[in-house]
Design a protein around this motif. Structure first.
Motif, mmCIF file in Angstrom:
data_model
loop_
_atom_site.group_PDB
_atom_site.id
_atom_site.type_symbol
_atom_site.label_atom_id
_atom_site.label_comp_id
_atom_site.label_asym_id
_atom_site.label_seq_id
_atom_site.Cartn_x
_atom_site.Cartn_y
_atom_site.Cartn_z
ATOM 1 N N LYS A 352 -16.509 18.586 -3.190
ATOM 2 C CA LYS A 352 -15.410 19.431 -3.690
ATOM 3 C C LYS A 352 -14.199 19.433 -2.752
ATOM 4 O O LYS A 352 -13.352 20.318 -2.834
ATOM 5 C CB LYS A 352 -15.878 20.873 -3.935
ATOM 6 C CG LYS A 352 -16.948 21.018 -4.992
ATOM 7 C CD LYS A 352 -16.459 20.521 -6.353
ATOM 8 C CE LYS A 352 -17.519 20.724 -7.435
ATOM 9 N NZ LYS A 352 -17.100 20.153 -8.725
ATOM 10 N N VAL A 353 -14.108 18.452 -1.866
ATOM 11 C CA VAL A 353 -12.936 18.312 -0.999
ATOM 12 C C VAL A 353 -11.972 17.333 -1.656
ATOM 13 O O VAL A 353 -12.370 16.223 -2.051
ATOM 14 C CB VAL A 353 -13.332 17.809 0.408
ATOM 15 C CG1 VAL A 353 -12.089 17.495 1.230
ATOM 16 C CG2 VAL A 353 -14.182 18.857 1.113
ATOM 17 N N LEU A 354 -10.704 17.744 -1.765
ATOM 18 C CA LEU A 354 -9.693 16.901 -2.391
ATOM 19 C C LEU A 354 -8.729 16.339 -1.356
ATOM 20 O O LEU A 354 -8.094 17.085 -0.604
ATOM 21 C CB LEU A 354 -8.889 17.697 -3.431
ATOM 22 C CG LEU A 354 -7.735 16.934 -4.104
ATOM 23 C CD1 LEU A 354 -8.271 15.736 -4.896
ATOM 24 C CD2 LEU A 354 -6.937 17.862 -5.019
ATOM 25 N N VAL A 355 -8.648 15.014 -1.312
ATOM 26 C CA VAL A 355 -7.647 14.285 -0.529
ATOM 27 C C VAL A 355 -7.007 13.274 -1.481
ATOM 28 O O VAL A 355 -7.431 13.122 -2.621
ATOM 29 C CB VAL A 355 -8.268 13.582 0.692
ATOM 30 C CG1 VAL A 355 -8.736 14.605 1.724
ATOM 31 C CG2 VAL A 355 -9.436 12.688 0.270
ATOM 32 N N MET A 356 -5.964 12.589 -1.038
ATOM 33 C CA MET A 356 -5.269 11.621 -1.881
ATOM 34 C C MET A 356 -5.539 10.196 -1.418
ATOM 35 O O MET A 356 -5.561 9.931 -0.211
ATOM 36 C CB MET A 356 -3.770 11.870 -1.859
ATOM 37 C CG MET A 356 -3.303 13.093 -2.644
ATOM 38 S SD MET A 356 -3.510 12.910 -4.448
ATOM 39 C CE MET A 356 -4.998 13.891 -4.738
ATOM 40 N N PRO A 357 -5.718 9.249 -2.356
ATOM 41 C CA PRO A 357 -5.929 7.848 -1.989
ATOM 42 C C PRO A 357 -4.623 7.183 -1.562
ATOM 43 O O PRO A 357 -3.570 7.383 -2.180
ATOM 44 C CB PRO A 357 -6.478 7.230 -3.278
ATOM 45 C CG PRO A 357 -5.874 8.062 -4.375
ATOM 46 C CD PRO A 357 -5.775 9.461 -3.822
ATOM 47 N N GLY A 358 -4.683 6.357 -0.534
ATOM 48 C CA GLY A 358 -3.476 5.751 0.004
ATOM 49 C C GLY A 358 -2.919 4.617 -0.826
ATOM 50 O O GLY A 358 -1.706 4.540 -1.049
ATOM 51 N N SER A 359 -3.794 3.707 -1.308
ATOM 52 C CA SER A 359 -3.263 2.488 -1.938
ATOM 53 C C SER A 359 -2.580 2.752 -3.273
ATOM 54 O O SER A 359 -1.493 2.206 -3.503
ATOM 55 C CB SER A 359 -4.352 1.428 -2.062
ATOM 56 O OG SER A 359 -5.453 1.893 -2.805
ATOM 57 N N PRO A 360 -3.126 3.589 -4.173
ATOM 58 C CA PRO A 360 -2.375 3.825 -5.407
ATOM 59 C C PRO A 360 -1.170 4.736 -5.224
ATOM 60 O O PRO A 360 -0.164 4.588 -5.910
ATOM 61 C CB PRO A 360 -3.413 4.459 -6.339
ATOM 62 C CG PRO A 360 -4.427 5.060 -5.457
ATOM 63 C CD PRO A 360 -4.467 4.188 -4.237
ATOM 64 N N CYS A 361 -1.250 5.671 -4.290
ATOM 65 C CA CYS A 361 -0.201 6.681 -4.160
ATOM 66 C C CYS A 361 0.935 6.276 -3.224
ATOM 67 O O CYS A 361 2.067 6.764 -3.371
ATOM 68 C CB CYS A 361 -0.806 7.998 -3.666
ATOM 69 S SG CYS A 361 -1.945 8.760 -4.841
ATOM 70 N N PHE A 362 0.647 5.394 -2.254
ATOM 71 C CA PHE A 362 1.666 5.043 -1.259
ATOM 72 C C PHE A 362 1.784 3.553 -1.008
ATOM 73 O O PHE A 362 2.626 3.135 -0.221
ATOM 74 C CB PHE A 362 1.372 5.770 0.064
ATOM 75 C CG PHE A 362 1.393 7.257 -0.081
ATOM 76 C CD1 PHE A 362 2.602 7.938 -0.111
ATOM 77 C CD2 PHE A 362 0.220 7.970 -0.240
ATOM 78 C CE1 PHE A 362 2.631 9.308 -0.281
ATOM 79 C CE2 PHE A 362 0.241 9.339 -0.411
ATOM 80 C CZ PHE A 362 1.450 10.017 -0.434
ATOM 81 N N GLY A 363 0.958 2.755 -1.678
ATOM 82 C CA GLY A 363 0.968 1.328 -1.438
ATOM 83 C C GLY A 363 1.443 0.538 -2.641
ATOM 84 O O GLY A 363 1.393 1.007 -3.780
ATOM 85 N N LEU A 364 1.916 -0.648 -2.381
ATOM 86 C CA LEU A 364 2.253 -1.608 -3.418
ATOM 87 C C LEU A 364 1.337 -2.811 -3.226
ATOM 88 O O LEU A 364 1.116 -3.263 -2.101
ATOM 89 C CB LEU A 364 3.722 -2.024 -3.308
ATOM 90 C CG LEU A 364 4.740 -0.896 -3.510
ATOM 91 C CD1 LEU A 364 6.140 -1.379 -3.188
ATOM 92 C CD2 LEU A 364 4.680 -0.362 -4.934
ATOM 93 N N GLY A 365 0.785 -3.327 -4.318
ATOM 94 C CA GLY A 365 -0.202 -4.392 -4.183
ATOM 95 C C GLY A 365 -1.460 -3.854 -3.520
ATOM 96 O O GLY A 365 -2.009 -2.847 -3.939
ATOM 97 N N ARG A 366 -1.873 -4.479 -2.434
ATOM 98 C CA ARG A 366 -3.086 -4.057 -1.736
ATOM 99 C C ARG A 366 -2.773 -3.307 -0.447
ATOM 100 O O ARG A 366 -3.639 -3.121 0.401
ATOM 101 C CB ARG A 366 -3.967 -5.284 -1.441
ATOM 102 C CG ARG A 366 -4.533 -5.915 -2.714
ATOM 103 C CD ARG A 366 -5.267 -7.224 -2.417
ATOM 104 N NE ARG A 366 -6.426 -7.032 -1.567
ATOM 105 C CZ ARG A 366 -7.628 -6.644 -2.009
ATOM 106 N NH1 ARG A 366 -7.794 -6.375 -3.292
ATOM 107 N NH2 ARG A 366 -8.637 -6.526 -1.174
ATOM 108 N N ASP A 367 -1.531 -2.869 -0.288
ATOM 109 C CA ASP A 367 -1.164 -2.126 0.911
ATOM 110 C C ASP A 367 -1.940 -0.816 0.998
ATOM 111 O O ASP A 367 -2.157 -0.134 -0.002
ATOM 112 C CB ASP A 367 0.334 -1.801 0.904
ATOM 113 C CG ASP A 367 1.203 -3.035 1.091
ATOM 114 O OD1 ASP A 367 0.654 -4.073 1.514
ATOM 115 O OD2 ASP A 367 2.407 -2.955 0.809
ATOM 116 N N PHE A 368 -2.352 -0.468 2.190
ATOM 117 C CA PHE A 368 -3.001 0.795 2.520
ATOM 118 C C PHE A 368 -4.333 1.001 1.814
ATOM 119 O O PHE A 368 -4.754 2.120 1.551
ATOM 120 C CB PHE A 368 -2.048 1.981 2.256
ATOM 121 C CG PHE A 368 -0.765 1.849 3.021
ATOM 122 C CD1 PHE A 368 -0.757 1.913 4.402
ATOM 123 C CD2 PHE A 368 0.429 1.580 2.360
ATOM 124 C CE1 PHE A 368 0.421 1.742 5.109
ATOM 125 C CE2 PHE A 368 1.607 1.402 3.059
ATOM 126 C CZ PHE A 368 1.604 1.491 4.440
#
Length: 405
Positions: A352-368
């Protein structure tokens, strides 16, 4: 039709933050305060009430009340040798997200070129692109502490470059662009007549800088007229619920142009929001409010640092120096970055801990890939419990977490 890409971090937050029983450490605001909290912080017993309940609720001042614009203008005087910013050079908006949008809407279009730091809040590069501008990403590097390398600007700039966009402190990295680097950016832009937009929504939460290093000034403090700063009451001031932000510039013509464009989107902000923001930015309240949020950030970053040390075999980062967010890389047993989107959903399901994924939210292509963004300036007891559950997850599940191909 304007092409609008999905705003990934907002989409993810909208889908998941109302999960029953969630411990939200994806939130990026300093832990929110109430109007009663503000009154309790006020250092002047004779200060007027934050809300004038007898005042008629008309549209109010179109550009924001004189009191509020004066108090926002005073925020830009820190670490500045420049003249005080006039209140008429401030435009009040419905949050920094509207401030950024109408700035792009006014200034850029087809035929223009924009340079934007990356990673950053997706809006800062996606909106100018949606308006027809060409966007070049100014990629921040881990080995440089995610601070912009000004030597790269020459290779990025074009004859039609209209705007350089920076974000200080940076979201999601929590890095700080120091004064000397800002001065170099200003020198580069000034020589070519390029406008600088600085999203300063996390300023002035420069809470963990190296010993002896001062927080950088606003971009408006560095002697170049064609600079714009945007900000809001949401992040550093813990008042996201009043939906109030601003645009400020040394160039009154820029402010007037944006104000004219703003007429198509907003008549005025809520008088109630204006009054609460004015109260929060008054001298008897502003200093204790920022002291509270800065102390909370330092305390919580210490807890997060201890967590990172404990699980260094699995997690890595560049430790933030400012703001409220950190980007943390998770790796599986073979050292390969995990599938961060799948990890976020699995963590939410199991803990039940919520964090955000890096690659879809802050990356383009396979970044992060493998990175998650964590907002650590929540209530301390929330962070303590969230980190405890994340630790249990790592110890029990990380060896079987899905990995990128």
């Amino acid at each position: 039709m304007v092409r609008i890409e999905p705003f990934e971090v907002e989409q993810w937050m909208d889908r998941l933050e109302t999960t029953p029983g969630v411990l939200n450490v994806a939130e990026t605001c300093a832990a929110s305060v109430s109007v009663d909290d503000l009154v309790g912080m006020c250092e002047d017993d004779a200060a007027p009430s934050p809300l004038l309940l007898s005042k008629k609720l008309t549209y109010g001042a179109i550009r924001g009340s004189e009191t509020l614009r004066q108090r926002v203008a005073s925020l830009f005087d820190r670490s500045s040798d420049a003249e005080s910013l006039p209140a008429e050079n401030v435009l009040i908006t419905q949050g920094a997200i509207v401030a950024n949008f109408i700035t792009f809407y006014t200034l850029v279009g087809p035929g223009d070129h924009v340079i934007c730091v990356y990673p950053t809040y997706q809006q800062l590069y996606a909106v100018p692109e949606s308006l027809g501008a060409e966007v070049s990403l100014w990629r921040l590097k881990e080995e440089n502490g995610y601070v912009p390398d000004v030597s790269e600007l020459e290779g990025l700039a074009k004859p039609n470059t209209k705007l350089i966009v920076i974000n200080n402190p940076n979201n999601p990295m929590g890095s700080t662009t120091p004064r000397p680097v800002l001065e170099s950016i200003v020198a580069f832009a000034k020589q070519r007549g390029i406008i600088i937009l600085s999203d300063e929504v996390y300023s002035p939460l420069y809470h963990s800088l190296p010993t002896g290093q001062d927080g950088p000034p606003s971009i408006l403090a560095l002697g170049y007229e064609k600079t714009i700063a945007t900000g809001s009451m949401s992040k550093a001031f813990a008042l996201a619920g009043i939906r109030l932000g601003w645009i400020a510039s040394r160039d009154k013509a820029i402010v007037d142009a944006i104000s004219a464009a703003r007429d198509y989107t907003t008549i005025s902000v809520s008088q109630l929001d204006d009054q609460v923001a004015s109260y929060a930015l008054s001298e008897p309240v502003l200093h204790p409010l920022l002291a509270r949020n800065t102390a909370l950030a330092r305390t919580n970053l210490g807890l997060l640092s201890a967590f990172m040390d404990k699980y260094a075999a699995v997690c890595s980062w560049v430790k933030p120096t400012a703001g409220t967010t950190a980007l943390v890389c998770f790796k599986g047993k073979d050292g390969v970055p995990v599938d961060d989107a799948a990890l976020v959903l699995d963590v939410l399901d199991k803990t039940k801990v919520l964090v955000m994924p890096g690659s879809p939210c802050f990356g383009l292509g396979r970044d992060f890939r493998g990175f998650i963004r964590l907002g650590y300036v929540c209530e301390t007891h929330v962070l303590v419990e969230a980190l405890a559950r994340l630790g249990q997850y790592i110890e029990g599940f990380h060896l079987t977490a899905p990995v990128q191909n």
